[in-house]
Structures are given as structure tokens and as C-alpha cells.
Scaffold this motif. Structure first.
Motif, PDB file in Angstrom:
ATOM      1  N   UNK A 139      31.324 -43.071 -69.595  1.00  0.00           N
ATOM      2  CA  UNK A 139      30.567 -44.334 -69.526  1.00  0.00           C
ATOM      3  C   UNK A 139      31.593 -45.174 -68.450  1.00  0.00           C
ATOM      4  N   UNK A 140      32.807 -45.086 -68.751  1.00  0.00           N
ATOM      5  CA  UNK A 140      33.888 -46.059 -67.799  1.00  0.00           C
ATOM      6  C   UNK A 140      33.358 -45.686 -66.584  1.00  0.00           C
ATOM      7  N   UNK A 178      29.209 -49.153 -77.094  1.00  0.00           N
ATOM      8  CA  UNK A 178      27.806 -49.357 -77.669  1.00  0.00           C
ATOM      9  C   UNK A 178      27.154 -47.951 -77.318  1.00  0.00           C
ATOM     10  N   UNK A 179      26.741 -47.337 -78.451  1.00  0.00           N
ATOM     11  CA  UNK A 179      26.315 -45.679 -78.310  1.00  0.00           C
ATOM     12  C   UNK A 179      24.799 -45.757 -78.685  1.00  0.00           C
ATOM     13  N   UNK A 180      24.121 -44.909 -77.667  1.00  0.00           N
ATOM     14  CA  UNK A 180      22.765 -44.480 -77.713  1.00  0.00           C
ATOM     15  C   UNK A 180      23.061 -42.912 -78.559  1.00  0.00           C
ATOM     16  N   UNK A 181      22.030 -42.214 -78.798  1.00  0.00           N
ATOM     17  CA  UNK A 181      22.330 -40.981 -79.538  1.00  0.00           C
ATOM     18  C   UNK A 181      22.747 -40.145 -78.689  1.00  0.00           C
ATOM     19  N   UNK A 182      22.649 -40.128 -77.463  1.00  0.00           N
ATOM     20  CA  UNK A 182      23.013 -39.226 -76.361  1.00  0.00           C
ATOM     21  C   UNK A 182      24.363 -39.544 -75.323  1.00  0.00           C
ATOM     22  N   UNK A 184      26.971 -43.224 -74.249  1.00  0.00           N
ATOM     23  CA  UNK A 184      27.593 -44.411 -74.495  1.00  0.00           C
ATOM     24  C   UNK A 184      26.934 -45.462 -73.471  1.00  0.00           C
ATOM     25  N   UNK A 185      26.409 -46.617 -73.821  1.00  0.00           N
ATOM     26  CA  UNK A 185      25.895 -47.414 -72.853  1.00  0.00           C
ATOM     27  C   UNK A 185      26.716 -48.859 -72.504  1.00  0.00           C
ATOM     28  N   UNK A 186      28.038 -48.895 -73.032  1.00  0.00           N
ATOM     29  CA  UNK A 186      28.837 -50.305 -72.555  1.00  0.00           C
ATOM     30  C   UNK A 186      29.870 -49.922 -73.532  1.00  0.00           C
ATOM     31  N   UNK A 199      39.852 -57.447 -71.782  1.00  0.00           N
ATOM     32  CA  UNK A 199      40.413 -57.039 -70.638  1.00  0.00           C
ATOM     33  C   UNK A 199      39.100 -56.278 -69.928  1.00  0.00           C
ATOM     34  N   UNK A 200      38.037 -55.882 -70.662  1.00  0.00           N
ATOM     35  CA  UNK A 200      36.946 -55.519 -69.902  1.00  0.00           C
ATOM     36  C   UNK A 200      36.034 -55.311 -70.989  1.00  0.00           C
ATOM     37  N   UNK A 201      34.688 -56.022 -70.711  1.00  0.00           N
ATOM     38  CA  UNK A 201      33.376 -56.025 -71.004  1.00  0.00           C
ATOM     39  C   UNK A 201      32.276 -55.637 -70.028  1.00  0.00           C
ATOM     40  N   UNK A 202      31.835 -54.488 -70.438  1.00  0.00           N
ATOM     41  CA  UNK A 202      30.547 -53.984 -69.216  1.00  0.00           C
ATOM     42  C   UNK A 202      29.545 -53.086 -70.003  1.00  0.00           C
ATOM     43  N   UNK A 203      28.583 -53.171 -69.310  1.00  0.00           N
ATOM     44  CA  UNK A 203      27.553 -52.470 -69.818  1.00  0.00           C
ATOM     45  C   UNK A 203      26.771 -51.532 -68.448  1.00  0.00           C
ATOM     46  N   UNK A 204      26.266 -50.363 -68.807  1.00  0.00           N
ATOM     47  CA  UNK A 204      25.570 -49.794 -67.666  1.00  0.00           C
ATOM     48  C   UNK A 204      24.240 -50.506 -67.046  1.00  0.00           C
TER      49      UNK A 204
END
Length: 263
Positions: A139-140, A178-182, A184-186, A199-204
Motif C-alpha cells: 500500500x505504501x 486501514x485494511x480490507x479483507x484482501x 490495505x487501503x491506507x 509523519x504520513x497519513x495517506x489513502x489509496x
């Protein structure tokens, strides 16, 4: 090591400049060190310079020597309140590229209003230290690629953590996700040295506007509050209106501003 002195006609001072190591310079006055210059690549590949000198002559001569020996473009960051230092860099040909605001962020949910905030359906928050490292790195990398393809990662707040080459997740234990079943989203990274820093806050990109960033922030700040921290801090680029609105909405207050300069 280059020990050839670099002299300049900027003034009548006896200051000379010596390169003492890899991307390191000293300003000397009768063998007394009166200034130091340093250059370092940031994780995004850009070359940042810094000069520590009390007076104009050593600063100017260090700047002239460094600029003559380093490839452009060059960057530096200054406290906007330090008008003298800003003027010195401008004199060396640097211009303002962007402004970052530093925010003090309360952790008390009675102030932030985040006490009852939950992630959207189908999403869970995995606490720091419990994330799957391979999914975290995935995800990163996905988020960095998305940013790089749009506004550019260099538009994000300057990261000063010395990443190993090719690695942008230095310590996986510092990240909640933040995790979905398959997948990570953020993610959110909080590092505590003297005080906690977000230091970092980010979402797809495809998962934004669902409340995921707010849920990650609620989790991280709640954890800090329970650990006895009244405040955290973070930096937000002035033009990032979404992030500014998010932090302002939870009671964060701007306490300082930094200028990123470029030549």
C-alpha cells in the motif's frame, strides 16, 4: 577529501572555504571554524543544502563554494520566522517554492470530536506493530506511485528520515493501517522522539472520501491520548486544502511555517 581552499571576492574578510568530506564544507578564519555547510539527498532524490554560520561573510562564501560544486537544482528549508536566514538564501539565488504549516494536534477526543468515529463498513484499523509487512509495503508503494503520477511526491511535506536505498518503510512497527479483507487501503505513521509526529497519513486514490483517513487519525490520536500525550504535531503543505481542512476540523492549530526554497 578535497582540502583546497575556495576563496571569493564577496568581501575583504579572511574567510576561506575548505571541503572536508563528502558534501561537507567548513568556513575558516585563521584556522577557526566560523561556518559549516552540508548537502544531503532526501528520500525523494532531491538534494538539500544547509549552512550554519553566524555572520554573512562565512555564509555567502560557503554558499558560493557549495553552489559551484553541487548539481542543480538545490533545495533548502527555512523557518519562515527567520527573516535573516531567508534573506541569505535569497541572496544566493534561491526562491520560495512552497510553504508548509506545522500544526499542533490535540489528542483528547473531547476536543477532536473523533471519539465515535469508526472506519466504513468492510474496513478495519490494524494497530501499529500488527500490520502485515508485505501488505504494508504494497500500500505504501501504491500510494507513492499514485502521488508520483499526479502532483508528484516532492509536493508532499519534506521527509527527513534517512531511508535505505529503495526502501520507504523504515520501521513497520510505526504504521497503523486501514485494511480490507484482501489488501490495505491506507496508512498512518506516528513516530515519537520527544513528542509524537504524524509523519504520513495517506489513502489509496480510489478509496478516498469514505472516512478512512479520519478513522486512521481517530485511532492514532486516541492511542496517543491513552498513552498520556496531550498533543501531536504534523506538517501540511499550504496548498493541500483537504489535509488543512481535516486537521482544522479536529481542533489542530497552526504554530509555525517553513519555506522550501529552490535554486
Amino acid at each position: 577529501m578535497n582540502t583546497q581552499p575556495f576563496t571569493s571576492g564577496l568581501s575583504d574578510s579572511a574567510v576561506t572555504i575548505t571541503r572536508v568530506g563528502d558534501r561537507q564544507w567548513h568556513a575558516l578564519d585563521d584556522d577557526l571554524v566560523v561556518g559549516r555547510g552540508h548537502a544531503q539527498h532526501r528520500p525523494d532524490g532531491r538534494l538539500f543544502v544547509s549552512i550554519d554560520a553566524w555572520h554573512d561573510a562565512p555564509f555567502d562564501r560557503l554558499a558560493e563554494a557549495m553552489l559551484a560544486q553541487l548539481p542543480a537544482p538545490l533545495y533548502t528549508v527555512v523557518d519562515e520566522a527567520d527573516a535573516d536566514l531567508t534573506a541569505r538564501w535569497r541572496r544566493a539565488g534561491f526562491t520560495v517554492r512552497r510553504r508548509e504549516w506545522e500544526y499542533a494536534v490535540p489528542t483528547d477526543p473531547r476536543i477532536t470530536g473523533l471519539d465515535d468515529v469508526l472506519p466504513p463498513p468492510g474496513v478495519t484499523v490494524v494497530p501499529a506493530g500488527q500490520a502485515d509487512e508485505s501488505l504494508l509495503r504494497a500500500v505504501d508503494r501504491a500510494i507513492r506511485d499514485e502521488v508520483g503520477a499526479s502532483v508528484g511526491w516532492e509536493s508532499m511535506p519534506a521527509e527527513v528520515i534517512p531511508f535505505p536505498a529503495g526502501d520507504t518503510v523504515v520501521d513497520p512497527s510505526k504504521y497503523a493501517v486501514a485494511a480490507a479483507p484482501d489488501r490495505y487501503l491506507g496508512l498512518i505513521r506516528v513516530v515519537t522522539v520527544i513528542r509524537p509526529r504524524i509523519g504520513l497519513l495517506a489513502v489509496r486514490s480510489g478509496e478516498r472520501r469514505r472516512g478512512i483517513a479520519r478513522a486512521l487519525l481517530a485511532h492514532a490520536l486516541g492511542t496517543l491520548h491513552r498513552s498520556g500525550f496531550a498533543e501531536a504535531w504534523t506538517e501540511v503543505q499550504e496548498t493541500n486544502r483537504a489535509a488543512s481542512a481535516l486537521f482544522a476540523g479536529i481542533g489542530a492549530r497552526p504554530v509555525n511555517s517553513n519555506l522550501e526554497l529552490v535554486r
